[in-house]
Design a protein around this motif. Structure first.
Motif, mmCIF file in Angstrom:
data_model
loop_
_atom_site.group_PDB
_atom_site.id
_atom_site.type_symbol
_atom_site.label_atom_id
_atom_site.label_comp_id
_atom_site.label_asym_id
_atom_site.label_seq_id
_atom_site.Cartn_x
_atom_site.Cartn_y
_atom_site.Cartn_z
ATOM 1 N N TYR A 85 0.865 -1.171 0.000
ATOM 2 C CA TYR A 85 0.000 0.000 0.000
ATOM 3 C C TYR A 85 0.908 1.230 0.000
ATOM 4 N N ILE B 229 -6.439 -1.117 6.290
ATOM 5 C CA ILE B 229 -5.355 -1.848 5.633
ATOM 6 C C ILE B 229 -5.042 -3.050 6.511
ATOM 7 N N SER C 202 0.206 -6.244 6.002
ATOM 8 C CA SER C 202 0.459 -5.467 4.791
ATOM 9 C C SER C 202 1.696 -4.596 4.979
ATOM 10 N N VAL D 37 3.140 -0.892 4.205
ATOM 11 C CA VAL D 37 2.826 0.481 3.823
ATOM 12 C C VAL D 37 4.138 1.174 3.462
ATOM 13 N N SER E 250 -4.189 -4.183 11.917
ATOM 14 C CA SER E 250 -4.860 -3.447 10.842
ATOM 15 C C SER E 250 -4.829 -1.947 11.130
ATOM 16 N N VAL F 2 -7.633 3.419 7.220
ATOM 17 C CA VAL F 2 -7.109 4.254 6.137
ATOM 18 C C VAL F 2 -7.238 5.729 6.482
#
Length: 400
Positions: free
Chosen positions: A5, A72, A76, A78, A111, A114
């Motif tokens: 991301y 997100i 993940s 970033v 998580s 956003v």
């Protein structure tokens, strides 16, 4: 890890003339687009980007979608879009990746909403609670001119790595000078009397590209897929896919799908996508005083610290025949300038005319032109992309 991301912080959102129409992750740095660099070194798929609201409908082949709601997922990665990761980096196991004391990528332990990133003010290193972080090789782009200032060194690092990773390449050409490498991917076509000068760096030519007779390539040079290079001296440049370049071209980046099909010098410049230069369009890249070049930015005119700096062409910029561009010029996205008068050093997006004060390029007419230009490269201007350009037209800045 579930995916990449990309995060445009407040600094990246001022990288005009490009930030109006694309996220910083979709800019070309060295021989590759920033997003592609991260995909290559992590082996992960890009899942989304967080940026300015007017980019919410941004759509381009290979680019992930804009995200503004939801979370997100944990696991993940970033990435700060301003960081140009080295192509030989190996960031497979990490919590935080650091460079020059700043966090450039973080693997989320939980998580992340956003909405926490929407404002562009978050230091992504603060999203991970682990102490310290791994150092990763690469470069920060702190200003839009850094893509040009760092180009020779970045190409010098990128080309050997990319060239050696090609599945197969053609033999070293006979008309080669210097000790650098020449990587020509199978499917590229090299005309007669092409000279490869590798004294200053290696040269990479990707499949589908055609180098016409009497071209002199002066490394480091990276030429993407399906390009046409049609003569003269091409030096220290990165040319993105589906571009046409003729005439002297030096220390410059072409994002892709752009045309400089005629004579005229271009140096230390950056082309967005769908740029077309009229015959003999020429950029100045050195002041008569040999002093540092000043460049317009959304925060005011800045001393770039660079002795050489040409023109930054936003996406969909068009110039007329014989256009002369001053040192350190910024042409906003969608601008169409022509005539015998040199434009000012900053031209607002979607401007139209041959002298100040410029008129506004009517949106409906601009979209028709954009659609025609893209069709020539067998690319469709989708309904979503039209909406994004409409939002960019509404959000256009003033050069006053």
């Amino acid at each position: 890890m579930s995916g990449l991301y990309f995060y445009d912080d407040s600094c990246a959102r001022e990288f005009e003339p490009f930030a109006l129409t694309r996220p910083a992750s979709e800019l070309r740095a060295g021989a590759m687009i920033v997003r592609e660099r991260w995909e290559r070194v992590t082996g992960l798929e890009s899942k989304g980007f967080v940026g300015a609201k007017h980019l919410q409908d941004f759509e381009e082949e290979g680019a992930p979608p804009f995200i503004s709601t939801g979370d997100i997922p944990a696991g993940s990665v970033v990435v700060n879009s301003r960081f140009v990761v080295a192509l030989d980096a190996d960031p497979k196991k990490f919590d935080v990746l650091m460079n020059e004391g700043a966090g450039c990528a973080v693997k989320l332990a939980r998580s992340l909403p956003v909405k926490d990133l929407i404002g562009g003010k978050v230091d992504i290193a603060s999203l991970q609670t682990s102490m310290g972080g791994r150092i990763v090789a690469g470069r920060w782009m702190s200003n839009v001119w850094d893509y040009i200032a760092t180009l020779p060194a970045q190409l010098g690092e990128d080309i050997p790595i990319l060239g050696k990773s090609l599945g197969s390449s053609l033999p070293r050409p006979g008309d080669t000078m210097g000790d650098g490498d020449v990587f020509i991917e199978e499917g590229a076509q090299i005309g007669q009397y092409v000279v490869f000068d590798t004294t200053g760096g290696s040269i990479l030519i990707r499949r589908g590209s055609s180098i016409h007779p009497f071209t002199r390539l002066v490394g480091p040079v990276a030429i993407g897929r399906d390009c046409q290079v049609m003569g003269d001296r091409i030096a220290t440049s990165s040319i993105g896919d589906w571009s046409k370049i003729r005439g002297e071209f030096s220390n410059s980046i072409v994002l892709g799908y752009s045309n400089k099909g005629h004579e005229g010098f271009v140096g230390h410049s950056y082309f967005g996508r769908w740029v077309n230069l009229g015959a003999l369009t020429t950029t100045s890249n050195l002041k008569n005083t040999y002093g540092n070049v000043q460049l317009w930015t959304p925060s005011g005119t800045c001393d770039s610290g660079q002795q050489f700096l040409g023109t930054f062409f936003g996406d969909h910029v068009k110039t007329g025949i014989g256009m002369m561009l001053s040192t350190g010029t910024v042409l906003g996205a969608g601008a169409n300038v022509y005539g015998s008068h040199a434009p000012p050093k900053a031209v607002a997006p979607f401007s139209w005319g041959d002298d100040e004060p410029y008129g506004e390029y009517e949106l409906s007419k601009f979209l028709v032109t954009a659609e025609r230009a893209m069709e020539r490269r067998h690319v469709t201007l989708s309904a979503k992309a039209k909406q994004q350009l409409t939002e960019s037209h509404r959000a256009r800045w003033s050069a006053d």
